[in-house]
Design an enzyme around this catalytic site. Structure first.
Site, short mmCIF file in Angstrom:
data_model
loop_
_atom_site.label_atom_id
_atom_site.label_comp_id
_atom_site.label_asym_id
_atom_site.label_seq_id
_atom_site.Cartn_x
_atom_site.Cartn_y
_atom_site.Cartn_z
N ARG A 232 60.72 56.25 68.64
CA ARG A 232 61.84 56.41 69.55
C ARG A 232 62.96 57.17 68.71
O ARG A 232 63.05 56.69 67.33
CB ARG A 232 62.51 55.39 70.11
CG ARG A 232 61.77 54.83 71.49
CD ARG A 232 61.63 56.08 72.45
NE ARG A 232 61.16 55.73 73.72
CZ ARG A 232 59.76 55.92 73.87
NH1 ARG A 232 58.97 56.62 72.81
NH2 ARG A 232 59.07 55.74 75.03
N GLU A 261 66.09 64.80 73.73
CA GLU A 261 65.08 65.54 73.76
C GLU A 261 65.11 66.49 74.93
O GLU A 261 65.43 66.18 76.06
CB GLU A 261 63.64 64.43 74.00
CG GLU A 261 63.45 63.62 72.98
CD GLU A 261 62.32 62.89 73.05
OE1 GLU A 261 61.50 62.60 73.98
OE2 GLU A 261 61.98 62.14 72.01
N HIS A 279 57.25 65.34 71.06
CA HIS A 279 56.89 63.80 71.58
C HIS A 279 55.61 63.87 72.32
O HIS A 279 55.41 63.79 73.52
CB HIS A 279 57.99 63.59 72.85
CG HIS A 279 57.99 62.01 73.26
ND1 HIS A 279 59.14 61.55 73.61
CD2 HIS A 279 57.13 60.96 73.33
CE1 HIS A 279 58.98 60.05 73.84
NE2 HIS A 279 57.47 60.04 73.59
#
Ligand code: NAD
Length: 301
Positions: A232, A261, A279
């Site tokens: 994370r 993000e 991601h």
């Protein structure tokens, strides 16, 4: 059941949910606030990491019974608020371990041989052979922080290519499995950081781990060592990492996850020894299919 799908999941899963007789609404372009407003009358909401189900958003819902996080990290769900409101929170813990572990290996190989940089410069018409002296992963030490499902899968793969493996976790449940693979379980994270050529993070983001790879820890990493974060954003002091990468003291770093993000003005992206992926840890066909199977299983319970 009435199911609201707020983040993209495999088409196959949506079809399977409909075939099971569920009423499924898919709206994956909404903001978290809009999702909260849309959830009136739904029994189940399925999310990934984009939708943030904070307390204020959950308070907009009524009748919601289950939140299913298609994936692992639950940092985007206020579990305390959900519990108070009688909403169950579930995730799909094992489905994406292999996919994330393979991405870690990909970033390790890429950092060791500077593949991202080599590709970038060749596209610019350059032939940077002299600058591209890499190193081999065999015989190097990989330090795994968080020896859970993903950490253990990475350990298995790393042992397979001849790396030495150190593991640190606040819980020692996987210590025997790590040792069976020939890895060493440490009880001191700082010892791991000082002795690893590669460090990879596999912990949840919470009040104990936020910023835990702080400036001191970044500065205690070996010269030439590399850091990989597919867990994370927010776990690492990025300013300290930037400094040590920029002055060439660290070999490289790779991130799949970011505090925001997509990231805005991420200084690390200026550096040749930093590489990034958007991601995509769990973004394989196989992992998404497995996540779908786990969702169907949860709904049958
Ligand atoms: P897991 O629960 O199996 O393992 C997490 C491990 O971290 C546990 O063993 C836990 O004891 C340990 N841990 C917790 N706090 C710690 C601390 N302070 N120091 C050391 N260890 C600590 O979870 P997992 O499936 O291995 O996933 C790990 C993380 O990876 C998730 O929380 C999620 O945020 C992230 N993830 C990212 C992607 C991606 O797409 N990049 C996909 C899946 C999961």
């Amino acid at each position: 059941m009435k199911i609201f799908v707020a983040d993209p999941i495999a088409e196959k899963t949506i079809e399977a949910l409909k075939n099971e007789g569920h009423e499924v609404v898919v709206e994956t372009e909404l903001t978290s606030e809009e999702v909260g407003e849309r959830l009136q009358g739904f029994d189940v909401v399925i999310i990934r990491s984009k939708t943030k189900l904070r307390r204020d958003i959950l308070e907009k819902t009524s009748g919601l019974k289950v939140i299913i996080r298609a994936g692992v990290g639950l940092d985007n769900v206020d579990r305390v608020a959900a519990k108070e409101m009688g909403i169950a929170v579930r995730n799909t813990p094992a489905a994406s371990a292999r996919a994330v572990a393979e991405l870690v290996m990909a970033h390790m190989f890429s950092l060791a041989r500077k593949i991202a940089y080599a590709d970038r410069t060749m596209r610019e018409g350059k032939w940077e052979k002299k600058k591209l002296k890499g190193f081999e992963l065999g015989g190097k030490t990989l330090g795994i922080i968080g020896v859970g499902n993903i950490g253990l899968t990475v350990a298995k793969m790393a042992r397979g290519i001849g790396m030495d493996v150190l593991g640190f976790d606040v819980v020692d449940a996987n210590k025997p499995k790590l040792e069976e693979l020939g890895g060493k379980f440490l009880t001191d994270m700082d010892e791991l950081i000082k002795n690893s050529d590669f460090i990879t993070l596999h912990v949840p983001l919470n009040e104990h781990t936020k910023g835990f790879i702080n400036k001191d820890r970044i500065y205690s990493m070996k010269k030439g060592a590399c850091l990989i974060n597919t867990a994370r954003g927010g776990l690492i002091d990025e300013e300290a990492l930037y400094e040590r990468l920029k002055n060439g003291e660290l070999g490289g770093a790779a991130f799949d996850v970011f505090a925001e993000e997509p990231p805005k003005d991420l200084k690390l992206l200026e550096l040749d020894n930093f590489e990034a992926s958007p991601h995509i840890g769990a973004q394989t066909k196989e992992a998404q299919d497995r996540i779908g199977d786990e969702i169907l299983k949860i709904l049958k319970e």
